[in-house]
Write an enzyme that holds these catalytic residues in place. Structure first.
Site, mmCIF file in Angstrom:
data_model
loop_
_atom_site.group_PDB
_atom_site.id
_atom_site.type_symbol
_atom_site.label_atom_id
_atom_site.label_comp_id
_atom_site.label_asym_id
_atom_site.label_seq_id
_atom_site.Cartn_x
_atom_site.Cartn_y
_atom_site.Cartn_z
ATOM 1 N N TYR A 8 -3.208 -2.214 -10.426
ATOM 2 C CA TYR A 8 -3.120 -1.964 -8.982
ATOM 3 C C TYR A 8 -2.193 -2.993 -8.305
ATOM 4 O O TYR A 8 -1.311 -2.633 -7.519
ATOM 5 C CB TYR A 8 -4.541 -2.003 -8.397
ATOM 6 N N SER A 47 0.800 -1.241 0.000
ATOM 7 C CA SER A 47 0.000 0.000 0.000
ATOM 8 C C SER A 47 0.825 1.281 0.000
ATOM 9 O O SER A 47 0.267 2.364 -0.189
ATOM 10 C CB SER A 47 -0.937 0.023 1.203
ATOM 11 N N TYR A 99 -4.766 3.912 8.068
ATOM 12 C CA TYR A 99 -6.134 3.380 8.169
ATOM 13 C C TYR A 99 -6.738 3.641 9.546
ATOM 14 O O TYR A 99 -6.653 4.737 10.054
ATOM 15 C CB TYR A 99 -6.152 1.887 7.808
ATOM 16 N N LYS A 137 0.309 3.345 -2.957
ATOM 17 C CA LYS A 137 -0.879 4.190 -3.134
ATOM 18 C C LYS A 137 -0.517 5.675 -3.124
ATOM 19 O O LYS A 137 -1.227 6.496 -3.694
ATOM 20 C CB LYS A 137 -1.908 3.880 -2.044
ATOM 21 N N VAL A 180 1.218 -3.803 3.761
ATOM 22 C CA VAL A 180 1.192 -5.111 4.428
ATOM 23 C C VAL A 180 2.460 -5.935 4.188
ATOM 24 O O VAL A 180 2.606 -7.009 4.754
ATOM 25 C CB VAL A 180 -0.052 -5.968 4.072
HETATM 26 O O1 DON Z 1 -4.902 -4.813 -1.917
HETATM 27 C C1 DON Z 1 -4.353 -5.277 -0.922
HETATM 28 O O2 DON Z 1 -4.979 -5.797 -0.001
HETATM 29 C C2 DON Z 1 -2.847 -5.185 -0.838
HETATM 30 N N1 DON Z 1 -2.288 -5.219 -2.161
HETATM 31 C C3 DON Z 1 -2.375 -3.915 -0.180
HETATM 32 C C4 DON Z 1 -2.904 -3.751 1.238
HETATM 33 C C5 DON Z 1 -1.988 -3.000 2.135
HETATM 34 O O3 DON Z 1 -0.791 -2.958 1.954
HETATM 35 C C6 DON Z 1 -2.610 -2.385 3.334
HETATM 36 N N2 DON Z 1 -1.612 -1.736 4.172
HETATM 37 N N3 DON Z 1 -1.306 -1.827 5.287
#
Ligand code: DON
Length: 302
Positions: free
Chosen positions: A186, A61, A238, A64, A256
């Protein structure tokens, strides 16, 4: 700074073992959990690092922010017709608000918001994944950055929740491109593989009024850079954004993969990485390291 980084890593290392590596993306589940690295990139161009700062990891993320910056770059304020810049107080992959709020995501850092931003970018770039990869290469000055297609494919195979968010937004007419194509872009962005030094350098422009010192490029206006920082401060972690503000006190963005980037306006950009996550999906040891660093150097913006 060098001694301080070594000291802080020694202090937080005993926390290793308390978190859990993300395994909802199977390709991430195999990462060695006990890794820990940190890098600080000062506005004066100096880089300090400690631990596993040169080991590449999945930025997830954190990407993003790069997508948002690209979208602001070509569409400016117009993007806010499609999403908000309010904190969600919900987990990153939550769908509940999206139904209540007619398919308009709260902010660009929850998954739904990042998907809308990717949809906006998809309409603009002929090859969105390549344009993102090249953008990131320029920002950090490392031509070797690539996206890990094993991770991207693994995410695509387990895309149900992100696909649900995108199709729900499409039902509200807030998603214009082909959902499957946008999901693939994405996941490619999320699967970019970078180390702490790359990421600290790539985020330097947000500490430097939008100016990327090592490439000499003005990436955003100074005002836009403060706006991106404000969204990182309110939504970058978040439903743990409040806790991060309380403990660290800096604009930040987590992934993550266990990375967290933090901005010290006018001074430095920092990246810490440790793959074990807490219950909110943020790096448990990374957060502790940033808390100590920010307190010792008195970096909180509050
Ligand atoms: O879309 C997802 O769930 C993952 N590619 C990215 C989520 C993420 O990194 C949330 N961050 N803490």
């Amino acid at each position: 700074m060098q001694d301080l980084l070594n000291e802080i890593l020694d202090e937080v290392r005993p926390l290793l073992g308390q978190g859990k590596v993300a395994d909802y993306i199977p390709a991430l589940g195999g990462v060695r959990p006990d890794q820990l690295g940190i890098a600080v990139y000062g506005n004066d161009g100096q880089v300090f690092s400690a631990g596993d700062a040169e080991t590449a990891f999945s930025i997830q993320s954190i990407s993003k922010v790069f997508s948002l910056v690209q979208a602001i770059g070509h569409s400016g304020e117009e993007i806010w017709q499609r999403l908000g810049h309010e904190p969600s107080g919900q987990p990153f992959n939550s769908l509940v608000q999206l139904e209540f709020e007619q398919g308009m995501p709260r902010n660009p850092f929850i998954n739904a918001g990042a998907l809308v931003i990717c949809d906006i970018n998809q309409a603009r770039f002929a090859a969105p994944s390549l344009s993102m990869r090249d953008f990131v290469r320029r920002l950090c000055g490392n031509r070797a950055i690539t996206s890990d297609s094993k991770v991207a494919d693994s995410e695509y195979q387990h895309r149900s929740r992100n696909a649900a968010a995108a199709y729900l937004m499409k039902s509200f007419d807030n998603f214009h491109g082909d959902v499957e194509d946008v999901l693939r872009s994405y996941f490619h962005h999320c699967a970019l593989s970078m180390n702490c030094i790359d990421l600290a350098k790539a985020f330097g422009f947000l500490a430097h009024q939008g100016f990327c010192a090592h490439s000499g490029e003005q990436i955003l206006t100074a005002r836009q850079a403060t706006q991106v920082n404000s969204i990182m401060a309110t939504s970058g972690l978040y439903d743990e954004a409040g806790n991060f503000a309380y403990r660290v006190g800096l604009p930040g963005k987590s992934g993550v993969g266990g990375g967290i980037v933090a901005i010290v306006p006018e001074r430095a950009s920092v990246c810490v990485w440790s793959p074990e996550l807490n219950a909110a999906g943020n790096s448990l040891v990374g957060m502790a390291a940033l808390e100590k660093l920010s307190a010792r150097v008195d970096w909180s913006v509050f």
